[in-house]
Design a protein around this motif. Sequence first.
Motif, mmCIF file in Angstrom:
data_model
loop_
_atom_site.group_PDB
_atom_site.id
_atom_site.type_symbol
_atom_site.label_atom_id
_atom_site.label_comp_id
_atom_site.label_asym_id
_atom_site.label_seq_id
_atom_site.Cartn_x
_atom_site.Cartn_y
_atom_site.Cartn_z
ATOM 1 N N MET A 1 0.886 -1.243 -0.087
ATOM 2 C CA MET A 1 0.048 -0.041 -0.143
ATOM 3 C C MET A 1 0.891 1.302 0.083
ATOM 4 O O MET A 1 1.836 1.319 0.756
ATOM 5 C CB MET A 1 -0.862 -0.133 1.064
ATOM 6 N N ASN A 2 0.459 2.161 -0.921
ATOM 7 C CA ASN A 2 1.450 3.377 -1.029
ATOM 8 C C ASN A 2 0.879 4.650 -0.760
ATOM 9 O O ASN A 2 -0.378 4.834 -1.142
ATOM 10 C CB ASN A 2 2.019 3.416 -2.491
ATOM 11 N N HIS A 3 1.271 5.413 0.161
ATOM 12 C CA HIS A 3 0.591 6.573 0.755
ATOM 13 C C HIS A 3 1.409 7.694 0.201
ATOM 14 O O HIS A 3 2.555 7.924 -0.111
ATOM 15 C CB HIS A 3 0.447 6.742 2.229
ATOM 16 N N ASP A 4 0.281 8.997 -0.320
ATOM 17 C CA ASP A 4 1.109 9.873 -0.741
ATOM 18 C C ASP A 4 1.587 11.043 0.363
ATOM 19 O O ASP A 4 0.975 11.383 1.265
ATOM 20 C CB ASP A 4 -0.126 10.783 -1.437
ATOM 21 N N HIS A 5 2.946 11.058 0.068
ATOM 22 C CA HIS A 5 3.663 11.998 1.235
ATOM 23 C C HIS A 5 3.857 13.313 0.792
ATOM 24 O O HIS A 5 4.110 14.275 1.482
ATOM 25 C CB HIS A 5 5.190 11.498 1.493
ATOM 26 N N ALA A 6 3.307 13.732 -0.469
ATOM 27 C CA ALA A 6 3.150 15.158 -0.714
ATOM 28 C C ALA A 6 2.572 16.041 0.050
ATOM 29 O O ALA A 6 3.090 17.197 0.198
ATOM 30 C CB ALA A 6 2.740 15.153 -2.334
ATOM 31 N N PRO A 7 1.593 15.742 0.776
ATOM 32 C CA PRO A 7 0.918 16.935 1.481
ATOM 33 C C PRO A 7 1.663 17.119 2.598
ATOM 34 O O PRO A 7 1.778 18.585 3.032
ATOM 35 C CB PRO A 7 -0.628 16.157 1.971
ATOM 36 N N LEU A 8 2.346 16.437 3.430
ATOM 37 C CA LEU A 8 3.065 16.436 4.429
ATOM 38 C C LEU A 8 4.207 17.445 4.179
ATOM 39 O O LEU A 8 4.729 18.359 4.666
ATOM 40 C CB LEU A 8 3.519 15.268 5.108
ATOM 41 N N GLN A 9 4.925 16.828 2.710
ATOM 42 C CA GLN A 9 6.055 17.722 2.246
ATOM 43 C C GLN A 9 5.811 19.102 1.860
ATOM 44 O O GLN A 9 6.413 20.051 2.288
ATOM 45 C CB GLN A 9 6.588 17.179 1.109
ATOM 46 N N ARG A 10 4.405 19.454 1.494
ATOM 47 C CA ARG A 10 4.033 20.867 0.835
ATOM 48 C C ARG A 10 3.981 21.571 2.407
ATOM 49 O O ARG A 10 4.266 22.495 2.448
ATOM 50 C CB ARG A 10 2.822 20.678 0.211
ATOM 51 N N ARG A 11 3.361 20.629 3.646
ATOM 52 C CA ARG A 11 3.288 21.543 4.953
ATOM 53 C C ARG A 11 4.766 21.941 5.370
ATOM 54 O O ARG A 11 4.803 22.897 6.087
ATOM 55 C CB ARG A 11 2.500 20.769 5.672
ATOM 56 N N VAL A 12 5.340 21.012 5.038
ATOM 57 C CA VAL A 12 6.831 21.334 5.803
ATOM 58 C C VAL A 12 7.636 22.479 5.101
ATOM 59 O O VAL A 12 8.168 23.339 5.688
ATOM 60 C CB VAL A 12 7.892 20.153 5.764
ATOM 61 N N THR A 13 7.322 22.409 3.760
ATOM 62 C CA THR A 13 7.996 23.464 2.948
ATOM 63 C C THR A 13 7.446 24.976 3.213
ATOM 64 O O THR A 13 8.030 25.858 3.323
ATOM 65 C CB THR A 13 8.064 23.226 1.319
ATOM 66 N N ALA A 14 5.965 24.703 3.342
ATOM 67 C CA ALA A 14 5.357 26.158 3.599
ATOM 68 C C ALA A 14 5.770 26.625 5.136
ATOM 69 O O ALA A 14 6.030 27.829 5.338
ATOM 70 C CB ALA A 14 3.896 25.766 3.819
ATOM 71 N N ALA A 15 6.020 25.886 6.203
ATOM 72 C CA ALA A 15 6.449 26.087 7.389
ATOM 73 C C ALA A 15 7.681 26.898 7.133
ATOM 74 O O ALA A 15 8.093 27.989 7.919
ATOM 75 C CB ALA A 15 6.290 25.219 8.348
ATOM 76 N N LEU A 16 8.666 26.063 6.439
ATOM 77 C CA LEU A 16 10.043 26.710 6.189
ATOM 78 C C LEU A 16 10.184 27.908 5.287
ATOM 79 O O LEU A 16 10.689 29.004 5.748
ATOM 80 C CB LEU A 16 10.875 25.798 5.429
ATOM 81 N N GLY B 1 -0.218 11.653 18.902
ATOM 82 C CA GLY B 1 -0.511 12.994 18.768
ATOM 83 C C GLY B 1 -1.356 13.473 18.023
ATOM 84 O O GLY B 1 -1.750 13.092 16.786
ATOM 85 N N GLN B 2 -2.007 14.712 18.161
ATOM 86 C CA GLN B 2 -2.920 15.521 17.131
ATOM 87 C C GLN B 2 -2.342 16.461 16.455
ATOM 88 O O GLN B 2 -1.741 17.370 16.712
ATOM 89 C CB GLN B 2 -3.900 16.111 18.279
ATOM 90 N N ASP B 3 -2.600 16.514 15.095
ATOM 91 C CA ASP B 3 -2.100 17.188 14.189
ATOM 92 C C ASP B 3 -2.185 18.713 14.262
ATOM 93 O O ASP B 3 -3.358 18.920 14.310
ATOM 94 C CB ASP B 3 -2.359 16.624 12.640
ATOM 95 N N THR B 4 -1.488 19.480 14.169
ATOM 96 C CA THR B 4 -1.563 20.778 14.161
ATOM 97 C C THR B 4 -0.408 21.396 13.025
ATOM 98 O O THR B 4 0.756 20.857 13.005
ATOM 99 C CB THR B 4 -1.337 21.535 15.389
ATOM 100 N N ASP B 5 -0.789 22.608 12.586
ATOM 101 C CA ASP B 5 0.513 23.109 12.001
ATOM 102 C C ASP B 5 1.742 23.718 12.664
ATOM 103 O O ASP B 5 2.644 23.674 12.354
ATOM 104 C CB ASP B 5 -0.283 24.722 11.226
ATOM 105 N N ALA B 6 1.118 23.955 14.088
ATOM 106 C CA ALA B 6 2.474 24.282 14.818
ATOM 107 C C ALA B 6 3.511 23.055 15.000
ATOM 108 O O ALA B 6 4.581 23.375 15.016
ATOM 109 C CB ALA B 6 1.951 24.623 16.077
ATOM 110 N N VAL B 7 2.824 21.880 15.138
ATOM 111 C CA VAL B 7 3.647 20.535 15.202
ATOM 112 C C VAL B 7 4.463 20.437 14.038
ATOM 113 O O VAL B 7 5.726 20.048 13.920
ATOM 114 C CB VAL B 7 2.667 19.457 15.518
ATOM 115 N N VAL B 8 3.789 20.420 12.893
ATOM 116 C CA VAL B 8 4.574 20.506 11.688
ATOM 117 C C VAL B 8 5.811 21.511 11.367
ATOM 118 O O VAL B 8 6.893 21.213 11.067
ATOM 119 C CB VAL B 8 3.602 20.478 10.521
ATOM 120 N N ALA B 9 5.554 22.476 12.092
ATOM 121 C CA ALA B 9 6.458 23.582 11.761
ATOM 122 C C ALA B 9 7.646 23.597 12.998
ATOM 123 O O ALA B 9 8.976 23.555 12.429
ATOM 124 C CB ALA B 9 5.866 25.185 12.073
ATOM 125 N N CYS B 10 7.127 22.936 14.051
ATOM 126 C CA CYS B 10 8.444 22.640 14.836
ATOM 127 C C CYS B 10 9.172 21.411 14.505
ATOM 128 O O CYS B 10 10.595 21.489 14.524
ATOM 129 C CB CYS B 10 7.638 21.975 16.178
#
Length: 353
Positions: free
Chosen positions: A1-16, A66-75
């Motif tokens: 089963m293959n999951h799409d990692h692009a959404p998380l990559q985009r969120r990391v890039t946006a935080a940076l 853990g509960q997903d938040t944009d702050a966690v992704v940025a951290c």
Amino acid sequence: MNHDHAPLQRRVTAALESFLTAQRERLSAIDSALLPVADALTEFVLGGGKRMRPAFAYWGFVGAGGQDTDAVVACLSSLELVQASALIHDDVMDASDTRRGLPAIHRRFADRHAAEGWAGDSEAFGRAAAILLGDLCLAWSDELFDGAGVDTVAVARARPVFDEMRTEVMAGQYLDVLAVATRDTSVERASKIAVYKSAKYTIERPILMGGALAGADDALLKCYSAYGLPLGEAFQLRDDELGVFGDPAVTGKPAGDDLREGKRTYLVAAAMAAGSPAQREVVSTLLGDPDLDDRGVAALREVIVSTGALATVEARISELTAAAHDALDGAPVEPGAHAVLTDLITAATRRAG
């Protein structure tokens, strides 16, 4: 089963991107001469990379409930700034002119110095700029880690892992430099360098960091280590293999660069351990020659293949990835995270680079 990692990559890039935009304004307020520094770091950090370390940290966090938040992704995106610091300094130490298919930071600033006709030595200016920019990324990693808006108690839980990781990667880097200087080609030394320079830093510490941020218990953290450490070593072995046999279009670095730099990798150590006196002589003579040409690269590759070193490394990668699968299968991880962490085993060790 293959999951799409692009959404998380985009969120990391946006935080940076958000963080680096603020830092650009900060540097600009000091002096406009710092704008090329801000631009270089922004392009370097945002311009490439698979965001692998934040991915392991994020899914370690989610896997622990853990509960997903944009702050966690940025951290967790602070890991990319540690990585940027390591790469910038690594390229200085290795005298590598390219990174991700583009000029390395020290090369970029050396070229700027030469183009502007400034006083002094262009190469020295480039190295000095890269050392400072790498330091800046490391300082900024702390700022993003602490200042992303995550609960301070959770950040305090994860802080020791973050600190330990940075000490370990620098210790591993020094041991790597030392092995080149002392011509140490033992399998034991190569393994230790792989563990500290890459295995812990790329996977084990990030996933433990995410787990700690979520308040994971000791049993889960133990499973995370049993998953992350062998997978991290497998990742480094694959990376070393690509450094010798990889396609420059994929790796972003010239073919055989690791051989020119004299890297005492597990791959080289295995060839030396299994080689005949004549084969060991080929390695001793050619490894670390900065002017190594295509024929020399081909000769070293031939020794690595004919001694069985390449097959040994492939077998080791298989063994390590099996250990990671076993550890994950026994881990009390949230089902969604379990599936993605399984996918990440393949992503970290695939042959394509």
